[in-house]
Design an enzyme around this catalytic site. Structure first.
Site, short mmCIF file in Angstrom:
data_model
loop_
_atom_site.label_atom_id
_atom_site.label_comp_id
_atom_site.label_asym_id
_atom_site.label_seq_id
_atom_site.Cartn_x
_atom_site.Cartn_y
_atom_site.Cartn_z
N LYS A 201 -26.09 -0.95 38.33
CA LYS A 201 -25.33 -0.29 39.10
C LYS A 201 -25.98 0.75 40.02
O LYS A 201 -25.60 0.80 41.27
CB LYS A 201 -24.59 0.81 38.22
CG LYS A 201 -23.62 0.22 37.31
CD LYS A 201 -22.73 1.04 36.43
CE LYS A 201 -23.33 2.04 35.68
NZ LYS A 201 -24.28 1.53 34.18
N ARG B 277 -17.09 7.09 31.69
CA ARG B 277 -17.63 6.37 30.50
C ARG B 277 -16.67 6.56 29.36
O ARG B 277 -17.15 5.78 28.35
CB ARG B 277 -19.04 6.98 30.21
CG ARG B 277 -20.21 6.05 30.65
CD ARG B 277 -21.47 6.99 30.24
NE ARG B 277 -22.56 6.28 30.10
CZ ARG B 277 -23.67 6.12 31.21
NH1 ARG B 277 -23.49 6.75 32.20
NH2 ARG B 277 -24.76 5.52 31.02
N ARG C 118 -37.25 -1.91 32.70
CA ARG C 118 -36.92 -1.06 34.15
C ARG C 118 -38.10 0.28 34.18
O ARG C 118 -38.45 0.79 33.11
CB ARG C 118 -35.42 -0.41 33.74
CG ARG C 118 -35.34 0.57 34.93
CD ARG C 118 -33.63 0.65 34.86
NE ARG C 118 -33.10 1.67 33.97
CZ ARG C 118 -32.03 1.61 33.60
NH1 ARG C 118 -31.03 1.47 34.40
NH2 ARG C 118 -31.57 2.51 32.49
N ARG D 186 -38.29 5.59 31.72
CA ARG D 186 -37.27 6.62 30.76
C ARG D 186 -37.44 6.31 29.45
O ARG D 186 -37.33 5.15 28.87
CB ARG D 186 -35.74 6.38 31.50
CG ARG D 186 -35.50 6.87 32.90
CD ARG D 186 -34.22 6.26 33.22
NE ARG D 186 -33.20 6.34 32.47
CZ ARG D 186 -31.79 5.83 32.84
NH1 ARG D 186 -31.60 5.46 34.00
NH2 ARG D 186 -31.04 6.10 31.82
N ARG E 166 -27.34 2.49 23.07
CA ARG E 166 -26.88 3.01 24.28
C ARG E 166 -25.70 1.78 24.38
O ARG E 166 -24.48 1.81 24.98
CB ARG E 166 -27.72 2.96 25.65
CG ARG E 166 -28.41 4.30 25.38
CD ARG E 166 -29.68 4.29 26.50
NE ARG E 166 -29.08 4.11 27.75
CZ ARG E 166 -29.80 3.79 28.88
NH1 ARG E 166 -31.06 3.54 28.60
NH2 ARG E 166 -29.40 3.74 29.95
P1 AMP Z 1 -27.62 6.56 32.88
O1 AMP Z 1 -28.38 6.96 33.81
O2 AMP Z 1 -26.09 6.38 33.68
O3 AMP Z 1 -27.66 5.47 32.09
O4 AMP Z 1 -27.17 7.91 32.04
C1 AMP Z 1 -28.32 8.24 30.91
C2 AMP Z 1 -27.55 9.01 29.89
O5 AMP Z 1 -27.05 10.24 30.42
C3 AMP Z 1 -26.46 8.44 28.90
O6 AMP Z 1 -27.10 7.63 28.10
C4 AMP Z 1 -25.82 9.60 28.61
O7 AMP Z 1 -26.64 10.42 27.56
C5 AMP Z 1 -25.78 10.66 29.73
N1 AMP Z 1 -24.70 10.28 30.55
C6 AMP Z 1 -24.58 9.91 31.85
N2 AMP Z 1 -23.38 9.71 32.35
C7 AMP Z 1 -22.60 10.22 31.32
C8 AMP Z 1 -21.16 10.27 31.28
N3 AMP Z 1 -20.41 9.87 32.03
N4 AMP Z 1 -20.56 10.76 29.87
C9 AMP Z 1 -21.42 11.26 29.09
N5 AMP Z 1 -22.78 11.26 28.94
C10 AMP Z 1 -23.26 10.68 30.10
#
Ligand code: AMP
Length: 216
Positions: free
Chosen positions: A13, A88, A127, A160, A171
């Site tokens: 994404k 989410r 990644r 990360r 996740r």
């Molecule tokens: P991402 O970079 O989108 O994979 O997000 C990294 C982490 O941020 C996720 O594993 C969650 O802990 C938190 N996070 C990001 N977006 C959300 C969301 N919409 N709702 C809840 N937690 C989020």
């Protein structure tokens, strides 16, 4: 154009969003990036979010929804936005619909970047990302010309913490339980557009771009 990018962690994404920003000049709103910046800045939000992120869990809805609503009210979102990593959960999707309706707006499309779950673990653990500009690399694909130094901004390219094998499994489970139901949610609203994400980045983007052109 008001767009949501939907897909599992590691579906690509962020990479697709970066290209969409270049071509369509829309703001890219990534809740993950917002939380990572808050963690790096050591803000109270960052301290709270870090606990959840490190465990691969979701930050509570009320925190996340508040942040997105505030961001959508900024002037640069008036012509549209690309939401990446939000919503989410079903409550987040409901809150987004309500917030947009109160502004007299609505989503134009929800683009699902579809990748089979069997490919996701390898994608996530390989990644790498720039700590400064967020550019994404991959040890199985494109890496910076100079080791650990971002080609775009010279920032440090790192892995990360939540892309470690241990956290990735959780996740993906959290995605299946909380986020997968949004596919049906948006299909029922007639907004879902699915793109096969298990291909070369350029081929995936060609489909994404064609889809967006068809909306504008
Ligand atoms: P991402 O970079 O989108 O994979 O997000 C990294 C982490 O941020 C996720 O594993 C969650 O802990 C938190 N996070 C990001 N977006 C959300 C969301 N919409 N709702 C809840 N937690 C989020």
């Amino acid at each position: 154009m008001n767009i949501v990018l939907l897909g599992a962690p590691g579906a690509g994404k962020g990479t697709q969003a970066a290209r969409m920003v270049e071509e369509f000049a829309l703001p890219h709103i990534s809740t993950g990036d917002i939380f990572r910046k808050a963690v790096a800045d050591g803000t109270p939000l960052g301290l709270e979010a870090k606990r959840y992120m490190d465990a691969g869990e979701l930050v509570p809805d009320e925190v996340t929804i508040g942040i997105v609503k505030e961001r959508l009210a900024q002037p640069d979102c008036e012509a549209g936005f690309i939401l990446d990593g939000f919503p989410r959960t079903v409550p987040q999707a409901d809150a987004l619909g309500t917030a947009l309706a109160s502004m007299g707006r609505a989503l134009d499309a929800v683009v699902l970047v579809d990748v089979p779950s069997s490919a996701l673990v390898a994608r996530l653990t390989s990644r790498r990302q720039c700590r400064v500009c967020g550019r994404i690399y991959n040890t199985m694909g494109e890496m910076p010309a100079k080791a650990d130094v971002c080609d775009s901004c010279g920032g440090e390219v790192y892995q990360r913490a939540d892309d470690s094998v241990e956290t990735v499994t959780n996740r993906l489970a959290v995605y299946e339980a909380n986020t997968q139901p949004l596919i049906e949610y948006y299909r029922e609203l007639g907004l879902l557009r699915t793109v096969d994400g298990d291909r070369d980045v350029d081929d995936v983007y060609a489909d994404v771009a064609a889809l967006l052109h068809s909306l504008s």
